[in-house]
Design a protein around this motif. Structure first.
Motif, mmCIF file in Angstrom:
data_model
loop_
_atom_site.group_PDB
_atom_site.id
_atom_site.type_symbol
_atom_site.label_atom_id
_atom_site.label_comp_id
_atom_site.label_asym_id
_atom_site.label_seq_id
_atom_site.Cartn_x
_atom_site.Cartn_y
_atom_site.Cartn_z
ATOM 1 N N PHE A 169 0.830 -1.213 0.000
ATOM 2 C CA PHE A 169 0.000 0.000 0.000
ATOM 3 C C PHE A 169 0.860 1.257 0.000
ATOM 4 O O PHE A 169 0.483 2.269 -0.592
ATOM 5 C CB PHE A 169 -0.936 -0.019 1.202
ATOM 6 C CG PHE A 169 -2.024 -1.046 1.094
ATOM 7 C CD1 PHE A 169 -3.157 -0.799 0.334
ATOM 8 C CD2 PHE A 169 -1.909 -2.275 1.716
ATOM 9 C CE1 PHE A 169 -4.153 -1.740 0.211
ATOM 10 C CE2 PHE A 169 -2.897 -3.231 1.601
ATOM 11 C CZ PHE A 169 -4.025 -2.969 0.841
ATOM 12 N N VAL A 170 2.031 1.190 0.657
ATOM 13 C CA VAL A 170 2.961 2.325 0.604
ATOM 14 C C VAL A 170 3.443 2.536 -0.832
ATOM 15 O O VAL A 170 3.535 3.668 -1.329
ATOM 16 C CB VAL A 170 4.158 2.081 1.546
ATOM 17 C CG1 VAL A 170 5.245 3.140 1.323
ATOM 18 C CG2 VAL A 170 3.709 2.098 2.995
ATOM 19 N N LYS A 171 3.746 1.408 -1.522
ATOM 20 C CA LYS A 171 4.201 1.488 -2.914
ATOM 21 C C LYS A 171 3.099 2.040 -3.820
ATOM 22 O O LYS A 171 3.361 2.851 -4.721
ATOM 23 C CB LYS A 171 4.636 0.107 -3.398
ATOM 24 C CG LYS A 171 5.273 0.109 -4.767
ATOM 25 C CD LYS A 171 5.799 -1.273 -5.122
ATOM 26 C CE LYS A 171 6.482 -1.251 -6.484
ATOM 27 N NZ LYS A 171 6.989 -2.597 -6.852
ATOM 28 N N ILE A 172 1.860 1.593 -3.575
ATOM 29 C CA ILE A 172 0.739 2.108 -4.372
ATOM 30 C C ILE A 172 0.609 3.619 -4.174
ATOM 31 O O ILE A 172 0.420 4.379 -5.134
ATOM 32 C CB ILE A 172 -0.568 1.394 -3.979
ATOM 33 C CG1 ILE A 172 -0.529 -0.077 -4.441
ATOM 34 C CG2 ILE A 172 -1.784 2.101 -4.585
ATOM 35 C CD1 ILE A 172 -1.687 -0.904 -3.950
ATOM 36 N N LYS A 173 0.749 4.049 -2.932
ATOM 37 C CA LYS A 173 0.665 5.480 -2.642
ATOM 38 C C LYS A 173 1.788 6.245 -3.321
ATOM 39 O O LYS A 173 1.587 7.326 -3.885
ATOM 40 C CB LYS A 173 0.722 5.691 -1.130
ATOM 41 C CG LYS A 173 0.491 7.130 -0.701
ATOM 42 C CD LYS A 173 0.470 7.253 0.815
ATOM 43 C CE LYS A 173 0.227 8.700 1.231
ATOM 44 N NZ LYS A 173 0.213 8.824 2.717
ATOM 45 N N ARG A 174 3.013 5.649 -3.277
ATOM 46 C CA ARG A 174 4.145 6.304 -3.921
ATOM 47 C C ARG A 174 3.962 6.351 -5.439
ATOM 48 O O ARG A 174 4.271 7.354 -6.087
ATOM 49 C CB ARG A 174 5.440 5.578 -3.581
ATOM 50 C CG ARG A 174 6.683 6.279 -4.113
ATOM 51 C CD ARG A 174 7.964 5.636 -3.647
ATOM 52 N NE ARG A 174 8.122 4.281 -4.152
ATOM 53 C CZ ARG A 174 8.045 3.195 -3.414
ATOM 54 N NH1 ARG A 174 7.799 3.283 -2.121
ATOM 55 N NH2 ARG A 174 8.203 1.991 -3.951
ATOM 56 N N MET A 175 3.451 5.240 -6.017
ATOM 57 C CA MET A 175 3.212 5.227 -7.459
ATOM 58 C C MET A 175 2.170 6.264 -7.857
ATOM 59 O O MET A 175 2.286 6.925 -8.896
ATOM 60 C CB MET A 175 2.761 3.834 -7.904
ATOM 61 C CG MET A 175 3.863 2.791 -7.884
ATOM 62 S SD MET A 175 3.243 1.163 -8.369
ATOM 63 C CE MET A 175 2.830 1.474 -10.084
ATOM 64 N N ARG A 176 1.123 6.408 -7.000
ATOM 65 C CA ARG A 176 0.124 7.433 -7.279
ATOM 66 C C ARG A 176 0.765 8.819 -7.274
ATOM 67 O O ARG A 176 0.499 9.652 -8.140
ATOM 68 C CB ARG A 176 -0.990 7.367 -6.246
ATOM 69 C CG ARG A 176 -2.127 8.361 -6.528
ATOM 70 C CD ARG A 176 -3.153 8.380 -5.407
ATOM 71 N NE ARG A 176 -3.863 7.126 -5.292
ATOM 72 C CZ ARG A 176 -3.795 6.326 -4.230
ATOM 73 N NH1 ARG A 176 -3.027 6.644 -3.209
ATOM 74 N NH2 ARG A 176 -4.474 5.204 -4.190
ATOM 75 N N GLY A 177 1.684 9.031 -6.303
ATOM 76 C CA GLY A 177 2.399 10.302 -6.258
ATOM 77 C C GLY A 177 3.293 10.495 -7.468
ATOM 78 O O GLY A 177 3.380 11.598 -8.035
ATOM 79 N N ASP A 178 3.974 9.386 -7.871
ATOM 80 C CA ASP A 178 4.841 9.459 -9.061
ATOM 81 C C ASP A 178 4.028 9.781 -10.311
ATOM 82 O O ASP A 178 4.464 10.549 -11.177
ATOM 83 C CB ASP A 178 5.601 8.142 -9.245
ATOM 84 C CG ASP A 178 6.679 7.933 -8.195
ATOM 85 O OD1 ASP A 178 7.046 8.938 -7.548
ATOM 86 O OD2 ASP A 178 7.132 6.797 -8.025
ATOM 87 N N MET A 179 2.845 9.150 -10.413
ATOM 88 C CA MET A 179 1.993 9.421 -11.577
ATOM 89 C C MET A 179 1.541 10.876 -11.582
ATOM 90 O O MET A 179 1.560 11.544 -12.625
ATOM 91 C CB MET A 179 0.780 8.492 -11.568
ATOM 92 C CG MET A 179 1.095 7.050 -11.920
ATOM 93 S SD MET A 179 -0.396 6.050 -12.050
ATOM 94 C CE MET A 179 -1.182 6.784 -13.481
#
Length: 578
Positions: A169-179
């Motif tokens: 979930f941390v990675k998903i959040k980071r990916m959302r931020g990256d996007m």
């Protein structure tokens, strides 16, 4: 029974009789001696004789010795929890069968082990096998340790699983931020690129409008004169007006027709890639799609057949290129280009020089270079850029009006370059060396990017190929000496024209001439061939030099210069273009 079982009993199994405790060191010597003391340090019963070692050896003097009978009673008080009872007969286990490795009570010994030869009392063998207890202890401690390790492992696995789930979930959040960052950067990138393109288009449209408005004014004035002459003028006056305005009107018609044929529509589009690549790649390194900024002609104008006038060459002057006092070899001009004021810039690959010639091919300036230059292009009024086939860099030199040459800056790049020409005010079109993309775009700051063109997967070495670029129609010209071919790539449509002909034998240098025609040096038949943008060979001009090598056209397209590569007969020739 005593004879068959080979019993060596020192204690009779008679009720009420007190059992004797034997000395364990003596038992290990096959002696049966009554124990007198108990050593708590060694956990061992000893006789008086064996215990004397405590007075002999210093390291044993601190051992505590107790009365054997007292220790026997303490030992006997240990609760065995039924472990010393025979499961079959319920009696005390007193014997051990070494043949069958089995504990026995008196009944077991008599009934089940009468044929065995090594049935001994536990009391005797216990002293001899004292280490078995410690070995058993080690095994139990090892079992306990491993069990504890398994328990810890299960707890650790449980914790790690929880961490792994949280990490997703941390990675998903980071990916959302990256996007989100990627699209923010994309907006900045598209804004910057479209602003520059819009400014360029606006400037071009303003110039075109201003020119057309002038044509309208000129046509209006001429129409007023013609109308007045037709209405009020005498025949002689009408004739004079017609003859006077004929040339002016023809020029006006030609200019307006050219403007009509060059009408363009600027378009902007963006298409996302099927596979997006997220940061940390910067938006400049990987745009998640293709931004297209281009000009297109209206459909009504595409049917206009382009005019391909034949270019005629008239020699003006010629000079021999010979080795001078400071030259180490015969000159070989691998790059040529004209400055806007008409001066010629040449780079001498053999002697590592940049040279300046005036309009009469008189050498007026020279600059020593530390490497073998490959090609040169005029960037502005007093600036040129030079490539090196051996080094990944572009040097920018200033050529003053007084013909003094100085190094301005050096731009590091990723690849080795052969030919170079201008794409626009801030980008070059580069012919690469030993790279699968034979042509690429390089900014004046050194940033490289590829054309949206499907080039063949082929690498070129020095001298195998050169390229040029036609700005108005976005076409790349690429020569292939060994294939005897000239390729014309259309960037806008990602298509190409392959030009092969008997007149195309070992093509070398290439330049863009009047009406954006293509002029190619043909080594094999010592000529310059004119090719249309559709791949049609328009004309061929025979040169009085062997192995023509490089060619360039002046900015006003009035003159052409060509040099060759024949050893011992190298020259530089200037031609008038009509």
């Amino acid at each position: 029974m005593a004879e068959s079982c080979n019993f060596s009993s020192s204690v009779d199994a008679v009720p009420g009789r007190k059992k004797q405790t034997l000395c364990q060191p003596c038992l290990r010597k096959d002696l049966q001696t009554t124990a007198d003391v108990f050593c708590s340090e060694y956990d061992e019963f000893q006789c008086n004789e064996c215990s004397k070692a405590h007075t002999v050896y210093v390291f044993m003097q601190n051992h505590k010795l107790g009365n054997a009978s007292e220790m026997q009673s303490k030992t006997a008080s240990f609760d065995m929890k039924g472990m010393d009872n025979c499961e079959q007969h319920g009696k005390i286990l007193e014997f051990f069968c070494e043949d069958e490795n089995q504990l026995c009570c008196s009944t077991c010994a008599i009934m089940d082990h009468r044929k065995c030869h090594n049935v001994v009392e536990i009391q005797k063998i216990a002293g001899k096998l004292r280490s078995a207890g410690s070995q058993l202890k080690r095994k139990l401690e090892e079992v306990k340790s491993n069990a504890e390790m398994i328990v810890k492992h299960t707890e650790s696995s449980k914790e790690q699983l929880s961490k792994d789930i949280k990490a997703i979930f941390v990675k998903i959040k980071r990916m959302r931020g990256d996007m989100n960052k990627m699209f923010d950067d994309l907006e900045v990138y598209v804004t910057r690129e479209t602003d520059v393109f819009q400014a360029e288009v606006t400037n071009k449209l303003a110039k075109k409008r201003s020119s057309s408005e002038k044509h309208m004014t000129d046509a209006t004035k001429s129409l007023e004169i013609v109308d007045t002459a037709l209405q009020k003028g005498a025949p002689s006056q009408q004739f004079i007006v017609e003859e006077t305005l004929k040339k002016q009107v023809n020029e006006l018609c030609r200019d307006v027709d050219n403007e009509c044929q060059q009408l363009q529509v600027a378009t902007v589009s963006f298409r996302f890639d099927e596979t997006l690549k997220f940061p940390p790649l910067s938006i400049s390194a990987c745009v998640p799609g293709k931004l297209t900024l281009k000009y297109t002609q209206p459909e009504a104008k595409k049917s206009v057949v382009p005019v391909d006038p034949i270019v005629k060459l008239t020699k003006i002057t010629s000079i021999d290129l010979k080795q001078t006092g400071d030259d180490v070899k015969e000159p070989l001009y691998s790059g040529l280009d004209f400055l806007p004021d008409g001066r010629l810039v040449a780079v001498d690959n053999n002697n590592k020089k940049c040279l300046i010639y005036n309009e009469k091919l008189k050498k007026v300036g020279s600059y020593q270079i530390s490497y073998h230059p490959q090609s040169v292009v005029a960037v502005s009024e007093e600036e040129v850029a030079i490539t090196s086939g051996a080094q990944c860099k572009i040097d920018f030199l200033r050529v003053s009006k007084s013909n003094k040459i100085t190094l301005i800056r050096t731009c590091k790049v990723k690849s080795k370059y052969e030919s170079i020409c201008l794409k626009d005010d801030i980008h070059f079109v580069i012919g690469t060396l030993d790279y699968t993309r034979p042509v690429c775009i390089v900014s004046i700051s050194g940033a490289e990017k590829n054309f949206p063109v499907s080039f063949p997967n082929k690498k070129y070495l020095v001298g195998d190929s050169v390229c040029s670029y036609i700005r108005n129609t976005e076409k790349i010209i690429l020569t292939d000496m060994h294939e005897h071919t000239v390729f014309i790539y259309d960037v806008a449509t990602n298509t190409r024209v392959v030009v092969k002909d008997d007149k195309i034998e070992e093509p070398r240098g290439v330049a863009i001439g009047p009406s954006d025609c293509i002029l190619v040096c043909i080594k094999g038949i010592h000529s310059i061939v004119q090719i249309s943008q559709t791949g049609r060979i328009i004309s061929s001009f025979k040169l009085d030099m062997v192995f023509p090598f490089r060619v360039c056209v002046s900015k006003d397209q009035s003159v052409l210069v060509v040099t060759n590569s024949c050893v011992g007969k190298r020259m530089l020739q200037l031609f008038k273009l009509t």
